[in-house]
Design a protein around this motif. Sequence first.
Motif, PDB file in Angstrom:
ATOM      1  N   VAL A 190       0.946  -1.139  -0.098  1.00 25.12           N
ATOM      2  CA  VAL A 190       0.051  -0.018   0.086  1.00 25.12           C
ATOM      3  C   VAL A 190       0.979   1.218   0.137  1.00 25.12           C
ATOM      4  O   VAL A 190       1.695   1.511   1.082  1.00 25.12           O
ATOM      5  CB  VAL A 190      -0.968  -0.153   1.086  1.00 25.12           C
ATOM      6  CG1 VAL A 190      -1.985   1.145   1.184  1.00 25.12           C
ATOM      7  CG2 VAL A 190      -1.943  -1.182   0.916  1.00 25.12           C
ATOM      8  N   LEU A 191       0.813   1.954  -0.876  1.00 27.05           N
ATOM      9  CA  LEU A 191       1.988   3.006  -1.344  1.00 27.05           C
ATOM     10  C   LEU A 191       1.215   4.452  -1.584  1.00 27.05           C
ATOM     11  O   LEU A 191       0.076   4.591  -2.397  1.00 27.05           O
ATOM     12  CB  LEU A 191       2.701   2.824  -2.712  1.00 27.05           C
ATOM     13  CG  LEU A 191       3.817   3.781  -2.921  1.00 27.05           C
ATOM     14  CD1 LEU A 191       4.861   3.775  -2.015  1.00 27.05           C
ATOM     15  CD2 LEU A 191       4.334   3.251  -4.419  1.00 27.05           C
ATOM     16  N   TYR A 227      -2.463   2.076  -4.617  1.00 29.06           N
ATOM     17  CA  TYR A 227      -2.253   3.472  -4.394  1.00 29.06           C
ATOM     18  C   TYR A 227      -3.182   4.222  -3.361  1.00 29.06           C
ATOM     19  O   TYR A 227      -4.617   3.800  -3.605  1.00 29.06           O
ATOM     20  CB  TYR A 227      -2.025   4.332  -5.529  1.00 29.06           C
ATOM     21  CG  TYR A 227      -0.872   3.552  -6.535  1.00 29.06           C
ATOM     22  CD1 TYR A 227      -0.008   3.063  -6.188  1.00 29.06           C
ATOM     23  CD2 TYR A 227      -1.015   4.055  -7.950  1.00 29.06           C
ATOM     24  CE1 TYR A 227       1.189   2.701  -6.757  1.00 29.06           C
ATOM     25  CE2 TYR A 227       0.107   3.854  -8.760  1.00 29.06           C
ATOM     26  CZ  TYR A 227       1.121   3.294  -8.112  1.00 29.06           C
ATOM     27  OH  TYR A 227       2.079   2.980  -9.288  1.00 29.06           O
ATOM     28  N   THR A 228      -2.835   5.102  -2.422  1.00 29.53           N
ATOM     29  CA  THR A 228      -3.420   5.592  -1.466  1.00 29.53           C
ATOM     30  C   THR A 228      -2.944   7.067  -1.519  1.00 29.53           C
ATOM     31  O   THR A 228      -2.029   7.667  -2.132  1.00 29.53           O
ATOM     32  CB  THR A 228      -3.716   5.037  -0.182  1.00 29.53           C
ATOM     33  OG1 THR A 228      -4.867   5.662   0.601  1.00 29.53           O
ATOM     34  CG2 THR A 228      -2.323   4.867   0.570  1.00 29.53           C
ATOM     35  N   HIS A 229      -3.266   7.899  -0.597  1.00 33.82           N
ATOM     36  CA  HIS A 229      -2.771   9.213  -0.088  1.00 33.82           C
ATOM     37  C   HIS A 229      -2.834  10.291  -1.387  1.00 33.82           C
ATOM     38  O   HIS A 229      -2.130  10.713  -1.707  1.00 33.82           O
ATOM     39  CB  HIS A 229      -1.752   9.164   0.538  1.00 33.82           C
ATOM     40  CG  HIS A 229      -1.019  10.199   1.192  1.00 33.82           C
ATOM     41  ND1 HIS A 229      -0.527  11.555   0.443  1.00 33.82           N
ATOM     42  CD2 HIS A 229      -0.951  10.608   2.356  1.00 33.82           C
ATOM     43  CE1 HIS A 229      -0.170  12.373   1.607  1.00 33.82           C
ATOM     44  NE2 HIS A 229      -0.607  11.748   2.490  1.00 33.82           N
ATOM     45  N   MET A 230      -4.024   9.918  -1.989  1.00 33.29           N
ATOM     46  CA  MET A 230      -4.275  10.864  -3.176  1.00 33.29           C
ATOM     47  C   MET A 230      -5.094  12.264  -3.492  1.00 33.29           C
ATOM     48  O   MET A 230      -5.987  12.410  -2.606  1.00 33.29           O
ATOM     49  CB  MET A 230      -5.095   9.956  -4.245  1.00 33.29           C
ATOM     50  CG  MET A 230      -4.194   8.546  -4.695  1.00 33.29           C
ATOM     51  SD  MET A 230      -5.579   7.479  -5.507  1.00 33.29           S
ATOM     52  CE  MET A 230      -6.825   6.939  -4.484  1.00 33.29           C
ATOM     53  N   SER A 231      -4.316  13.063  -4.057  1.00 29.26           N
ATOM     54  CA  SER A 231      -4.767  14.360  -3.983  1.00 29.26           C
ATOM     55  C   SER A 231      -5.935  14.597  -4.887  1.00 29.26           C
ATOM     56  O   SER A 231      -6.298  13.815  -5.806  1.00 29.26           O
ATOM     57  CB  SER A 231      -3.658  15.624  -4.341  1.00 29.26           C
ATOM     58  OG  SER A 231      -3.454  15.175  -5.732  1.00 29.26           O
ATOM     59  N   ARG A 247      -3.898  -0.825  -8.476  1.00 29.47           N
ATOM     60  CA  ARG A 247      -5.208  -0.324  -8.478  1.00 29.47           C
ATOM     61  C   ARG A 247      -5.107   0.819  -7.647  1.00 29.47           C
ATOM     62  O   ARG A 247      -4.225   0.974  -6.547  1.00 29.47           O
ATOM     63  CB  ARG A 247      -6.367  -1.408  -8.105  1.00 29.47           C
ATOM     64  CG  ARG A 247      -6.003  -2.281  -6.919  1.00 29.47           C
ATOM     65  CD  ARG A 247      -7.044  -3.433  -6.750  1.00 29.47           C
ATOM     66  NE  ARG A 247      -6.476  -4.375  -5.710  1.00 29.47           N
ATOM     67  CZ  ARG A 247      -7.344  -4.848  -5.105  1.00 29.47           C
ATOM     68  NH1 ARG A 247      -8.871  -4.718  -5.087  1.00 29.47           N
ATOM     69  NH2 ARG A 247      -7.068  -5.984  -4.259  1.00 29.47           N
ATOM     70  N   LEU A 248      -6.162   1.546  -7.575  1.00 33.92           N
ATOM     71  CA  LEU A 248      -6.332   2.695  -6.860  1.00 33.92           C
ATOM     72  C   LEU A 248      -7.273   2.545  -5.655  1.00 33.92           C
ATOM     73  O   LEU A 248      -8.425   1.729  -5.755  1.00 33.92           O
ATOM     74  CB  LEU A 248      -7.049   3.995  -7.437  1.00 33.92           C
ATOM     75  CG  LEU A 248      -6.175   4.594  -8.785  1.00 33.92           C
ATOM     76  CD1 LEU A 248      -6.927   5.840  -9.443  1.00 33.92           C
ATOM     77  CD2 LEU A 248      -4.843   4.730  -8.628  1.00 33.92           C
TER      78      LEU A 248
END
Length: 261
Positions: A190-191, A227-231, A247-248
């Motif tokens: 998880v990035l 992917y996480t921590h997305m703006s 994946r998102l």
Amino acid sequence: MSADQLTFLGTGDAMGVPRVYCDCAVCAEARDTGMNRRLRSSVMIESGADFFLVDCGPDWRVMMEHIGQRTVRHILVTHPHFDHIGGLPEWADACRWLGEKGNLYAPQEVLSKIVEQYPWLPGNLEMTAVDHGVQLCGWHIICWRVNHGKNGYSYAYRLEKNGFVWAYNSDSIDLNAEEKAHLRGLDLLVLGTSFVHEKAAFATRSVYDMREAADLLAELKPRQTIYTHMSHDVDVRRDLPLPEGVRLACTGMKVRLAQES
């Protein structure tokens, strides 16, 4: 026996989505239909009836309402920035009203910074340093410092149980060889990736963008990545050029933490 489960409670960056001042297409959609609506990043790890959270940002109360929980006993924190600890006073107050002491886990330097900001927390939260590892819900967890660019440092966590190995690394950029070492051999990574392509000067940045993340994944080769921590730069309605196996994250997404049979 059912497998452990990861649930994404929040998938946004420090400002969340929509950003209150912004009228971009992503923020407008987040206000309207909500596909891009994102609380600050946090996850829940469940093992049977037991669970713990990673990070406790200012959206903690809203997250708890979303999952129908009135209490949490264990929270693991990655670093002492507001978007990751802003909910700690509310949690401590909940513990006070319920007459039970919560358990807050983080590296000692993170705990020290938290107590500097919120000196009353130890009255309702038990502070446990995890510099030498910790066991939660049967998971063996280790942590290490990672580069957070202009924002200093964060910590990543590697979790192992029943042969399944995964890592949570929400806030990092430009990792060196030592920082990457515990991110190898993963079933799941998880990035944090705040932008698809961040154009700000590199010296001002603090989190990987998706182009840089693709290069990192080509080196690390996790079995799968989220992917996480997305703006508000990330529009989930778009067909983004993601590497295979990526994946998102979206709010409420659940992921089985076990080898596929």
